[in-house]
Every structure is written in structure tokens, then in C-alpha cells.
Design a protein around this motif. Structure first.
Motif, short mmCIF file in Angstrom:
data_model
loop_
_atom_site.label_atom_id
_atom_site.label_comp_id
_atom_site.label_asym_id
_atom_site.label_seq_id
_atom_site.Cartn_x
_atom_site.Cartn_y
_atom_site.Cartn_z
N GLN A 28 109.69 -8.89 -13.22
CA GLN A 28 110.48 -9.12 -12.02
C GLN A 28 111.84 -8.44 -12.18
O GLN A 28 112.31 -8.25 -13.31
N PRO A 29 112.50 -8.08 -11.08
CA PRO A 29 113.80 -7.41 -11.18
C PRO A 29 114.95 -8.37 -11.47
O PRO A 29 115.86 -8.56 -10.66
N THR A 30 114.90 -9.01 -12.62
CA THR A 30 115.99 -9.90 -13.04
C THR A 30 116.53 -9.39 -14.36
O THR A 30 115.88 -8.62 -15.07
N LYS A 32 117.02 -11.12 -17.07
CA LYS A 32 116.20 -11.67 -18.17
C LYS A 32 114.94 -10.83 -18.39
O LYS A 32 114.62 -10.48 -19.53
N ASP A 33 114.24 -10.50 -17.31
CA ASP A 33 113.03 -9.68 -17.45
C ASP A 33 113.35 -8.26 -17.89
O ASP A 33 112.57 -7.64 -18.60
N SER A 34 114.48 -7.73 -17.47
CA SER A 34 114.88 -6.39 -17.91
C SER A 34 115.12 -6.36 -19.41
O SER A 34 114.73 -5.42 -20.10
N ILE A 35 115.73 -7.41 -19.92
CA ILE A 35 115.97 -7.49 -21.37
C ILE A 35 114.63 -7.62 -22.10
O ILE A 35 114.40 -6.94 -23.11
N LYS A 36 113.75 -8.49 -21.59
CA LYS A 36 112.43 -8.64 -22.22
C LYS A 36 111.66 -7.31 -22.21
O LYS A 36 111.06 -6.94 -23.21
N PHE A 37 111.69 -6.61 -21.09
CA PHE A 37 110.99 -5.34 -21.01
C PHE A 37 111.51 -4.36 -22.06
O PHE A 37 110.73 -3.71 -22.75
N ASN A 38 112.83 -4.26 -22.17
CA ASN A 38 113.40 -3.32 -23.13
C ASN A 38 113.09 -3.69 -24.57
O ASN A 38 112.90 -2.82 -25.41
N VAL A 39 113.01 -4.98 -24.85
CA VAL A 39 112.64 -5.40 -26.20
C VAL A 39 111.17 -5.09 -26.48
O VAL A 39 110.82 -4.56 -27.53
N TYR A 40 110.30 -5.41 -25.52
CA TYR A 40 108.86 -5.18 -25.71
C TYR A 40 108.52 -3.71 -25.84
O TYR A 40 107.67 -3.33 -26.64
#
Length: 113
Positions: A28-30, A32-40
Motif C-alpha cells: 500500500q502507498p504508506t 510503513k509499507d514503503s519501508i518494508k518494501f525497501n527492506v525486503y
């Protein structure tokens, strides 16, 4: 060696074309999700950056023209993001987008001259 350099530019550009599609598809465009995406996807981004950097470094020695390499990268990005948007995200693409992709491809070819 020239094909290896161009191949690395295409592979690196392909990886960086895939990342925003994966982001839009899975997250989702949040913040928190942006951080998770970059970590993954940090390992994939790291590999793409190494391959792309190697291609540009070697390409500047072999071809003496990094503008041409940048044109190849831009063309691959535009084409792959469009194709992946249609296939993965099921988005509709306008006629103007298709015309723009053709113009980018023509520009990448002209940079080769």
C-alpha cells in the motif's frame, strides 16, 4: 565484451523496472509499507545497482559514450514498466504512452550514432 556491457545495462534496467511494479502490486502507498518494501527488496536493488554500475563503468571505457548507455537504460525502463503495468497491474495504456515509448526507442537508437 560489448554484448556483455549492453546486457548488464539491460539486466540492471530490468531490475529497476521491476521494483516499482512489485511495490505497487504488493504494498500500500504508506510510509510503513514503503519501508518494508525497501527492506525486503534491498538485495535485489543492490544486485541491480552493481550490475548497472559495472555496465556503465565498462561501457564508458569500451564505447566512450555513457549517453548512449543511458539511452539504452531509459528505453528499457520505459518499455518494461509499460509492459509490466499492463500484464501485472492490469492498467490501460493510452495512445500517447505508446507514441512516447516509440519516441524513446527512436531516441535510444539515435544516441547510438
Amino acid at each position: 565484451m560489448k554484448f556483455l556491457v549492453i546486457g548488464s545495462i539491460i539486466i540492471g534496467a530490468s531490475i529497476f523496472s521491476l521494483l516499482p511494479i512489485l511495490s505497487a502490486y504488493f504494498f500500500q502507498p504508506t510510509l510503513k509499507d514503503s519501508i518494508k518494501f525497501n527492506v525486503y527488496f534491498l538485495p535485489l536493488s543492490f544486485i541491480g545497482n552493481i550490475v548497472l554500475a559495472w555496465g556503465f563503468i565498462q561501457g564508458s571505457k569500451i564505447f566512450g559514450n555513457t549517453v548512449m548507455l543511458g539511452g539504452i537504460q531509459t528505453g528499457v525502463n520505459a518499455i518494461l514498466v509499460t509492459i509490466l503495468s499492463i500484464l501485472v497491474l492490469q492498467q490501460k495504456i493510452s495512445v500517447y504512452s505508446i507514441i512516447g515509448i516509440f519516441l524513446i526507442a527512436i531516441g535510444a537508437v539515435l544516441l547510438n550514432k
